[in-house]
Design a protein around this motif. Structure first.
Motif, PDB file in Angstrom:
ATOM      1  N   ILE A 155       1.348  -1.217  -0.140  1.00 10.82           N
ATOM      2  CA  ILE A 155       0.251  -0.317   0.052  1.00 10.82           C
ATOM      3  C   ILE A 155       0.920   1.201  -0.067  1.00 10.82           C
ATOM      4  O   ILE A 155       1.408   1.423   0.757  1.00 10.82           O
ATOM      5  CB  ILE A 155      -0.888   0.214   1.398  1.00 10.82           C
ATOM      6  N   LEU A 156       0.807   1.717  -0.898  1.00  9.70           N
ATOM      7  CA  LEU A 156       1.488   3.157  -1.203  1.00  9.70           C
ATOM      8  C   LEU A 156       0.201   4.951  -0.890  1.00  9.70           C
ATOM      9  O   LEU A 156      -0.609   5.291  -1.639  1.00  9.70           O
ATOM     10  CB  LEU A 156       2.035   3.661  -2.975  1.00  9.70           C
ATOM     11  N   LEU A 210      -0.106  -4.023  -5.868  1.00  7.49           N
ATOM     12  CA  LEU A 210       0.039  -2.833  -5.334  1.00  7.49           C
ATOM     13  C   LEU A 210      -0.267  -1.693  -5.438  1.00  7.49           C
ATOM     14  O   LEU A 210      -1.006  -1.779  -6.313  1.00  7.49           O
ATOM     15  CB  LEU A 210       1.438  -2.177  -5.997  1.00  7.49           C
ATOM     16  N   SER A 211      -1.219  -1.527  -4.207  1.00  6.96           N
ATOM     17  CA  SER A 211      -2.750  -0.571  -4.204  1.00  6.96           C
ATOM     18  C   SER A 211      -2.253   0.958  -4.405  1.00  6.96           C
ATOM     19  O   SER A 211      -1.016   1.409  -2.457  1.00  6.96           O
ATOM     20  CB  SER A 211      -3.555  -0.996  -3.366  1.00  6.96           C
ATOM     21  N   ILE A 212      -2.533   1.697  -5.537  1.00  2.00           N
ATOM     22  CA  ILE A 212      -1.504   3.151  -4.919  1.00  2.00           C
ATOM     23  C   ILE A 212      -2.908   4.337  -4.111  1.00  2.00           C
ATOM     24  O   ILE A 212      -4.197   4.329  -4.510  1.00  2.00           O
ATOM     25  CB  ILE A 212      -1.079   3.691  -6.281  1.00  2.00           C
ATOM     26  N   ASN A 213      -2.660   4.442  -3.372  1.00  2.92           N
ATOM     27  CA  ASN A 213      -3.753   5.444  -1.637  1.00  2.92           C
ATOM     28  C   ASN A 213      -3.053   6.854  -1.577  1.00  2.92           C
ATOM     29  O   ASN A 213      -3.419   6.882  -0.468  1.00  2.92           O
ATOM     30  CB  ASN A 213      -3.894   4.698  -1.131  1.00  2.92           C
ATOM     31  N   PRO A 234       7.038  -9.720 -12.518  1.00  2.00           N
ATOM     32  CA  PRO A 234       6.418  -9.737 -14.224  1.00  2.00           C
ATOM     33  C   PRO A 234       5.221 -10.382 -13.549  1.00  2.00           C
ATOM     34  O   PRO A 234       4.254 -10.371 -14.971  1.00  2.00           O
ATOM     35  CB  PRO A 234       7.166 -10.810 -14.891  1.00  2.00           C
ATOM     36  N   THR A 235       4.721 -10.889 -12.380  1.00  3.98           N
ATOM     37  CA  THR A 235       3.068 -11.634 -12.350  1.00  3.98           C
ATOM     38  C   THR A 235       2.438 -10.201 -11.320  1.00  3.98           C
ATOM     39  O   THR A 235       0.826 -10.161 -11.059  1.00  3.98           O
ATOM     40  CB  THR A 235       3.454 -12.930 -11.518  1.00  3.98           C
ATOM     41  N   ALA A 236       3.135  -9.448 -10.954  1.00  2.00           N
ATOM     42  CA  ALA A 236       2.312  -8.283  -9.902  1.00  2.00           C
ATOM     43  C   ALA A 236       1.319  -7.569 -10.767  1.00  2.00           C
ATOM     44  O   ALA A 236       1.274  -7.045 -12.077  1.00  2.00           O
ATOM     45  CB  ALA A 236       3.506  -7.405  -9.642  1.00  2.00           C
ATOM     46  N   VAL A 237       0.371  -6.753  -9.627  1.00  2.00           N
ATOM     47  CA  VAL A 237      -0.428  -6.188 -10.246  1.00  2.00           C
ATOM     48  C   VAL A 237      -0.963  -5.101  -9.264  1.00  2.00           C
ATOM     49  O   VAL A 237      -0.394  -4.716  -8.251  1.00  2.00           O
ATOM     50  CB  VAL A 237      -1.712  -6.785  -9.416  1.00  2.00           C
TER      51      VAL A 237
END
Length: 328
Positions: A155-156, A210-213, A234-237
């Motif tokens: 969480i960013l 990764l959630s950008i908040n 390479p599999t990251a969302v």
């Protein structure tokens, strides 16, 4: 205390219950057609209003604010983010700026989880097959996605929304990692079993989602750039429900097309509604029209905050949700 009824100009259509209450309290000019105002129309509105009620689609820069009328004393933003308003210029001209914090926290966090599920479980792909009538029946290897439980969520930005996301993620069995300007209190970390990373680069290399908040500020512009995207699995969302400018959209598009990034769920975009057309072509991307906070309850609560800020100002008091440049 302000003498007489305030002249309030509202730039977009708001929920009917909010507009009705506003009409009862103030001399209000509504946007009945709900058409985005041009730059010239916004300047004209600021020249005839005591209070302007804009939203995220209305960019109010220094030049425009410099042409505001002497009577404009309050910009009561309908929304939490104020990066579309030059708050420094407004402050220097004696114009107060307010926002509506905290109202959209739960709704936006819900949408983060919806996007995570949509991308990792390939929900739009399955829906498209069903709507096209092309489903040939169940198959063992069809539409295989990723299990959430046991994955690492980064969480960013661990403010109100980030913490609401962490609470939901913990219930899904996700391991919560976070990067923030300031480390949270140990009790808060313990509540989510969250791991703090002082280095964003180190966190990015380890997370599966990764959630950008975080808000859009000069320091967060393109914080997720080409270099940092290459650090990720390479599999990251990647999911973004905050501000599009935090991600270098062209770099993200290249990473998704090349397979360096596994998928993305985007509710906001770097250039507003002008979306990179190559993003629309990708099956591993879910695009939404900035609807993260779009609930009936949330929109009404936003309006109630706007009303409270204007009413408090009219009574000669400091609005409860005043935004100062030093806060950003």
């Amino acid at each position: 205390m302000v003498q007489g009824r305030l002249k309030v100009v509202v730039t977009r259509a708001l929920p009917e219950v909010v507009e009705t209450r506003m009409m009862e309290l103030f001399d209000v000019e509504l946007n009945q057609d709900d058409v985005k105002l041009s730059r010239e129309a916004l300047i004209a509105a600021m020249q005839r209003a005591d209070v302007l009620v804009p939203c995220v689609t209305d960019r109010l820069d220094a030049e425009m604010l410099g042409q505001a009328g002497e009577r404009l004393k309050l910009i009561a933003n309908y929304g939490a983010g104020v990066d579309h308003i030059d708050t420094i210029t407004a402050h220097n001209r004696g114009i107060l700026v307010t926002n509506t914090p905290g109202v959209v926290t739960e709704d936006t966090a819900d949408m983060v989880m919806a996007l995570i599920l949509a991308v990792t479980r390939r929900i739009p792909e399955g829906q498209a097959v069903m709507q096209a009538g092309n489903w040939g029946g169940w198959a063992p290897t069809a539409f295989m996605g990723q299990r959430l439980s046991g994955k690492r969520l980064g969480i960013l930005g661990m403010g109100r929304i980030g913490q609401a996301v962490a609470r939901r993620a913990h219930a899904f069995g996700l391991s919560v990692q976070y990067h923030n300007r300031r480390r949270l209190h140990p009790d808060v970390e313990a509540r989510f079993e969250a791991t703090y990373w002082d280095s964003l680069d180190q966190m990015l290399s380890r997370v599966d989602i990764l959630s950008i908040n975080c808000p859009h500020t000069p320091s967060t512009f393109h914080q997720i750039n080409a270099r940092r995207l290459k650090l990720m699995k390479p599999t990251a969302v990647i999911v973004n429900t905050s501000r599009g400018e935090v991600i270098d959209e062209n770099a993200l598009t290249r990473g998704l097309r090349s397979g360096d990034i596994g998928g993305a769920g985007l509710d906001v975009f770097e250039h507003g509604h002008q979306i990179n057309p190559r993003l629309r072509e990708l099956p591993n991307v879910v695009l939404l029209p900035h609807m993260g906070s779009a609930t009936v309850e949330g929109r009404i609560e936003m309006g109630e905050k706007v009303l409270l800020n204007i009413h408090t100002f009219a009574d000669g008091h400091r609005p409860p949700d005043m935004v100062l440049p030093s806060m950003l």
